[in-house]
Design a protein around this motif. Structure first.
Motif, PDB file in Angstrom:
ATOM      1  N   PHE A 147       0.838  -1.191   0.000  1.00 10.51           N
ATOM      2  CA  PHE A 147       0.000   0.000   0.000  1.00 10.51           C
ATOM      3  C   PHE A 147       0.876   1.244   0.000  1.00 10.51           C
ATOM      4  O   PHE A 147       1.871   1.333   0.720  1.00 10.51           O
ATOM      5  CB  PHE A 147      -0.923  -0.003   1.225  1.00 10.51           C
ATOM      6  CG  PHE A 147      -1.851  -1.184   1.270  1.00 10.51           C
ATOM      7  CD1 PHE A 147      -3.035  -1.178   0.544  1.00 10.51           C
ATOM      8  CD2 PHE A 147      -1.535  -2.313   2.009  1.00 10.51           C
ATOM      9  CE1 PHE A 147      -3.896  -2.262   0.566  1.00 10.51           C
ATOM     10  CE2 PHE A 147      -2.378  -3.407   2.045  1.00 10.51           C
ATOM     11  CZ  PHE A 147      -3.567  -3.380   1.316  1.00 10.51           C
ATOM     12  N   ASP A 148       0.462   2.214  -0.822  1.00 14.48           N
ATOM     13  CA  ASP A 148       1.211   3.458  -1.019  1.00 14.48           C
ATOM     14  C   ASP A 148       0.490   4.589  -0.280  1.00 14.48           C
ATOM     15  O   ASP A 148      -0.658   4.908  -0.579  1.00 14.48           O
ATOM     16  CB  ASP A 148       1.281   3.756  -2.516  1.00 14.48           C
ATOM     17  CG  ASP A 148       2.106   4.995  -2.839  1.00 14.48           C
ATOM     18  OD1 ASP A 148       2.507   5.710  -1.906  1.00 14.48           O
ATOM     19  OD2 ASP A 148       2.330   5.233  -4.034  1.00 14.48           O
ATOM     20  N   VAL A 149       1.162   5.191   0.711  1.00 16.60           N
ATOM     21  CA  VAL A 149       0.551   6.280   1.481  1.00 16.60           C
ATOM     22  C   VAL A 149       1.213   7.626   1.189  1.00 16.60           C
ATOM     23  O   VAL A 149       1.121   8.562   1.986  1.00 16.60           O
ATOM     24  CB  VAL A 149       0.586   5.977   3.000  1.00 16.60           C
ATOM     25  CG1 VAL A 149      -0.243   4.754   3.318  1.00 16.60           C
ATOM     26  CG2 VAL A 149       2.019   5.779   3.496  1.00 16.60           C
ATOM     27  N   PRO A 172      -8.730  14.599   7.624  1.00 13.87           N
ATOM     28  CA  PRO A 172      -9.914  13.831   7.190  1.00 13.87           C
ATOM     29  C   PRO A 172      -9.573  12.751   6.166  1.00 13.87           C
ATOM     30  O   PRO A 172     -10.105  11.639   6.240  1.00 13.87           O
ATOM     31  CB  PRO A 172     -10.826  14.904   6.586  1.00 13.87           C
ATOM     32  CG  PRO A 172     -10.438  16.168   7.304  1.00 13.87           C
ATOM     33  CD  PRO A 172      -8.964  16.058   7.528  1.00 13.87           C
ATOM     34  N   ILE A 173      -8.680  13.059   5.223  1.00 14.31           N
ATOM     35  CA  ILE A 173      -8.331  12.066   4.205  1.00 14.31           C
ATOM     36  C   ILE A 173      -7.647  10.868   4.842  1.00 14.31           C
ATOM     37  O   ILE A 173      -7.847   9.715   4.422  1.00 14.31           O
ATOM     38  CB  ILE A 173      -7.418  12.695   3.115  1.00 14.31           C
ATOM     39  CG1 ILE A 173      -7.151  11.691   2.000  1.00 14.31           C
ATOM     40  CG2 ILE A 173      -6.112  13.190   3.722  1.00 14.31           C
ATOM     41  CD1 ILE A 173      -8.367  11.276   1.228  1.00 14.31           C
ATOM     42  N   THR A 174      -6.833  11.110   5.884  1.00  9.20           N
ATOM     43  CA  THR A 174      -6.146  10.013   6.569  1.00  9.20           C
ATOM     44  C   THR A 174      -7.149   9.143   7.322  1.00  9.20           C
ATOM     45  O   THR A 174      -7.070   7.908   7.277  1.00  9.20           O
ATOM     46  CB  THR A 174      -5.101  10.554   7.557  1.00  9.20           C
ATOM     47  OG1 THR A 174      -4.246  11.474   6.882  1.00  9.20           O
ATOM     48  CG2 THR A 174      -4.276   9.422   8.132  1.00  9.20           C
ATOM     49  N   LYS A 175      -8.076   9.782   8.004  1.00  9.71           N
ATOM     50  CA  LYS A 175      -9.074   9.030   8.761  1.00  9.71           C
ATOM     51  C   LYS A 175      -9.919   8.160   7.829  1.00  9.71           C
ATOM     52  O   LYS A 175     -10.209   7.000   8.141  1.00  9.71           O
ATOM     53  CB  LYS A 175      -9.958   9.996   9.546  1.00  9.71           C
ATOM     54  CG  LYS A 175      -9.216  10.768  10.638  1.00  9.71           C
ATOM     55  CD  LYS A 175     -10.121  11.779  11.321  1.00  9.71           C
ATOM     56  CE  LYS A 175      -9.360  12.569  12.371  1.00  9.71           C
ATOM     57  NZ  LYS A 175     -10.200  13.598  13.031  1.00  9.71           N
ATOM     58  N   GLN A 176     -10.307   8.728   6.687  1.00 18.33           N
ATOM     59  CA  GLN A 176     -11.111   7.968   5.732  1.00 18.33           C
ATOM     60  C   GLN A 176     -10.316   6.791   5.157  1.00 18.33           C
ATOM     61  O   GLN A 176     -10.834   5.673   5.046  1.00 18.33           O
ATOM     62  CB  GLN A 176     -11.572   8.896   4.605  1.00 18.33           C
ATOM     63  CG  GLN A 176     -12.517   8.227   3.614  1.00 18.33           C
ATOM     64  CD  GLN A 176     -12.963   9.187   2.526  1.00 18.33           C
ATOM     65  OE1 GLN A 176     -12.473  10.305   2.419  1.00 18.33           O
ATOM     66  NE2 GLN A 176     -13.904   8.748   1.713  1.00 18.33           N
ATOM     67  N   LYS A 179     -10.958   2.532   5.486  1.00 22.62           N
ATOM     68  CA  LYS A 179     -11.059   1.692   4.286  1.00 22.62           C
ATOM     69  C   LYS A 179      -9.955   0.641   4.239  1.00 22.62           C
ATOM     70  O   LYS A 179     -10.196  -0.527   3.883  1.00 22.62           O
ATOM     71  CB  LYS A 179     -11.013   2.565   3.028  1.00 22.62           C
ATOM     72  CG  LYS A 179     -12.235   3.456   2.834  1.00 22.62           C
ATOM     73  CD  LYS A 179     -12.124   4.283   1.570  1.00 22.62           C
ATOM     74  CE  LYS A 179     -13.352   5.178   1.377  1.00 22.62           C
ATOM     75  NZ  LYS A 179     -14.571   4.370   1.130  1.00 22.62           N
ATOM     76  N   LEU A 180      -8.726   1.035   4.583  1.00 27.25           N
ATOM     77  CA  LEU A 180      -7.604   0.102   4.546  1.00 27.25           C
ATOM     78  C   LEU A 180      -7.790  -1.020   5.563  1.00 27.25           C
ATOM     79  O   LEU A 180      -7.628  -2.211   5.230  1.00 27.25           O
ATOM     80  CB  LEU A 180      -6.299   0.844   4.823  1.00 27.25           C
ATOM     81  CG  LEU A 180      -5.038  -0.027   4.928  1.00 27.25           C
ATOM     82  CD1 LEU A 180      -4.773  -0.740   3.606  1.00 27.25           C
ATOM     83  CD2 LEU A 180      -3.843   0.789   5.359  1.00 27.25           C
ATOM     84  N   PHE A 181      -8.138  -0.662   6.782  1.00 25.25           N
ATOM     85  CA  PHE A 181      -8.274  -1.683   7.819  1.00 25.25           C
ATOM     86  C   PHE A 181      -9.461  -2.594   7.536  1.00 25.25           C
ATOM     87  O   PHE A 181      -9.413  -3.801   7.817  1.00 25.25           O
ATOM     88  CB  PHE A 181      -8.399  -1.028   9.193  1.00 25.25           C
ATOM     89  CG  PHE A 181      -7.115  -0.433   9.714  1.00 25.25           C
ATOM     90  CD1 PHE A 181      -6.003  -0.297   8.889  1.00 25.25           C
ATOM     91  CD2 PHE A 181      -7.005  -0.003  11.023  1.00 25.25           C
ATOM     92  CE1 PHE A 181      -4.814   0.251   9.348  1.00 25.25           C
ATOM     93  CE2 PHE A 181      -5.816   0.536  11.507  1.00 25.25           C
ATOM     94  CZ  PHE A 181      -4.717   0.666  10.663  1.00 25.25           C
ATOM     95  N   ASP A 182     -10.536  -2.048   6.979  1.00 30.77           N
ATOM     96  CA  ASP A 182     -11.673  -2.884   6.594  1.00 30.77           C
ATOM     97  C   ASP A 182     -11.256  -3.902   5.532  1.00 30.77           C
ATOM     98  O   ASP A 182     -11.639  -5.081   5.588  1.00 30.77           O
ATOM     99  CB  ASP A 182     -12.823  -2.019   6.052  1.00 30.77           C
ATOM    100  CG  ASP A 182     -13.629  -1.371   7.164  1.00 30.77           C
ATOM    101  OD1 ASP A 182     -13.439  -1.754   8.335  1.00 30.77           O
ATOM    102  OD2 ASP A 182     -14.442  -0.477   6.864  1.00 30.77           O
ATOM    103  N   LEU A 183     -10.478  -3.451   4.556  1.00 31.31           N
ATOM    104  CA  LEU A 183     -10.018  -4.338   3.492  1.00 31.31           C
ATOM    105  C   LEU A 183      -9.147  -5.459   4.064  1.00 31.31           C
ATOM    106  O   LEU A 183      -9.333  -6.640   3.736  1.00 31.31           O
ATOM    107  CB  LEU A 183      -9.231  -3.545   2.451  1.00 31.31           C
ATOM    108  CG  LEU A 183      -8.556  -4.370   1.347  1.00 31.31           C
ATOM    109  CD1 LEU A 183      -9.594  -5.120   0.522  1.00 31.31           C
ATOM    110  CD2 LEU A 183      -7.690  -3.482   0.460  1.00 31.31           C
TER     111      LEU A 183
END
Length: 287
Positions: free
Chosen positions: A188-190, A220-224, A228-232
């Motif tokens: 994953f690219d952050v 906000p972009i980090t929280k979103q 999504k990442l942890f759900d995946l």
């Protein structure tokens, strides 16, 4: 009395960390023997079978130092199988440049080059060990590993913590500028997240500190993205288990591998540590 014997054979390239690994196994309760001639493996196991110990853990270092005896290793492995004794092979390797530097630092001679060039001896040794490497259950590249990280890898491979899920996960942070990890299963690219590098007081710190984590995670972009990442990942891991996967490497990268990727690797570790056997490594945070 029924006995449970665990045999671990430590082998691999000279200078790749076999001596350090045998110390780690000794600390884990293994009875360790360094440089045992391969022809004695089955006899040693048979002798140990007659001991009074019900639980037996044996670690044997077998490598090219055995010279003419080394060729009998595969016959001995067959004998172990016929005796009903299971075994694991840990193969340690490293890049040629790293091996050369280690020999120069320790001023030790390569067993295949008492007088000749180390680089040539390393190439010869790789060829001689190729068949054994293909038989290994566990392969560890120690090129960039510190002793503590090697210990964690060995424990991660051999010791089951009886977590809810039978899956071992390596979480790796890295910097794209230093190259991508070739052994990553998920990457994953952050780099799209706000970068602490441009904040003077945060630049010398890493994502292991609260100050950097608070900065990275406040947007906000980090929280979103985190949700999504942890759900995946939480969705994928049980599916990998169903497919029989026993180890997974999750790599998270940013530009330099010091702030954003380290932050997310730390937080992912916290997310998964109650369910899985984890190994956390920050490859480039000290660069």
């Amino acid at each position: 009395m029924e006995k449970n014997m665990e045999v671990v054979i430590v082998t691999g390239m000279s200078g790749a960390g076999k001596s350090e690994t045998i110390k780690i196994l000794e600390d884990l309760g293994f009875f360790c023997v360094d440089n045992l001639p391969p022809v004695l493996i089955s006899k040693f196991a048979q002798l140990y079978q007659h001991s009074k110990n019900k639980e037996m853990q044996i670690a044997l270092v077998i490598d090219i130092r055995g010279r003419d005896f080394f060729g009998s290793l595969f016959e001995e492995l067959i004998t172990l199988e016929e005796m009903g004794i299971s075994y694991k092979i840990i193969f340690l390797e490293a890049e040629t440049e790293a091996l050369i530097n280690r020999f120069k630092q320790t001023r030790r001679r390569h067993p295949l080059a008492p007088e000749g060039r180390i680089s040539e001896a390393i190439n010869v040794e790789r060829g001689k060990l190729e068949r054994l490497r293909n038989r290994a259950n566990i392969i560890i590249n120690t090129t960039k590993l510190k002793p503590k990280e090697l210990k964690e890898k060995v424990r991660d491979k051999l010791i089951s913590d009886k977590k809810e899920m039978d899956l071992s996960i390596s979480i790796l942070s890295f910097g794209f500028k230093y190259g991508v990890p070739v052994d990553a299963d998920l990457m994953f690219d952050v780099r799209f997240l706000p970068n602490p590098h441009y904040i003077d007081e945060l630049r010398p710190l890493t994502g292991e500190t609260k100050e950097v984590q608070d900065y990275v995670l406040k947007w906000p972009i980090t929280k979103q993205f985190k949700v999504k990442l942890f759900d995946l990942i939480n969705f994928l891991l049980p599916e990998y288990i169903k497919e029989g996967k026993s180890h997974l490497t999750i790599a998270i990268g940013c530009t330099g591998g010091k702030h954003r990727s380290v932050t997310f690797a730390e937080k992912l570790y916290e997310e998964l540590e109650e369910k899985y056997n984890l190994l956390l490594e920050h490859r480039d945070s000290d660069k």
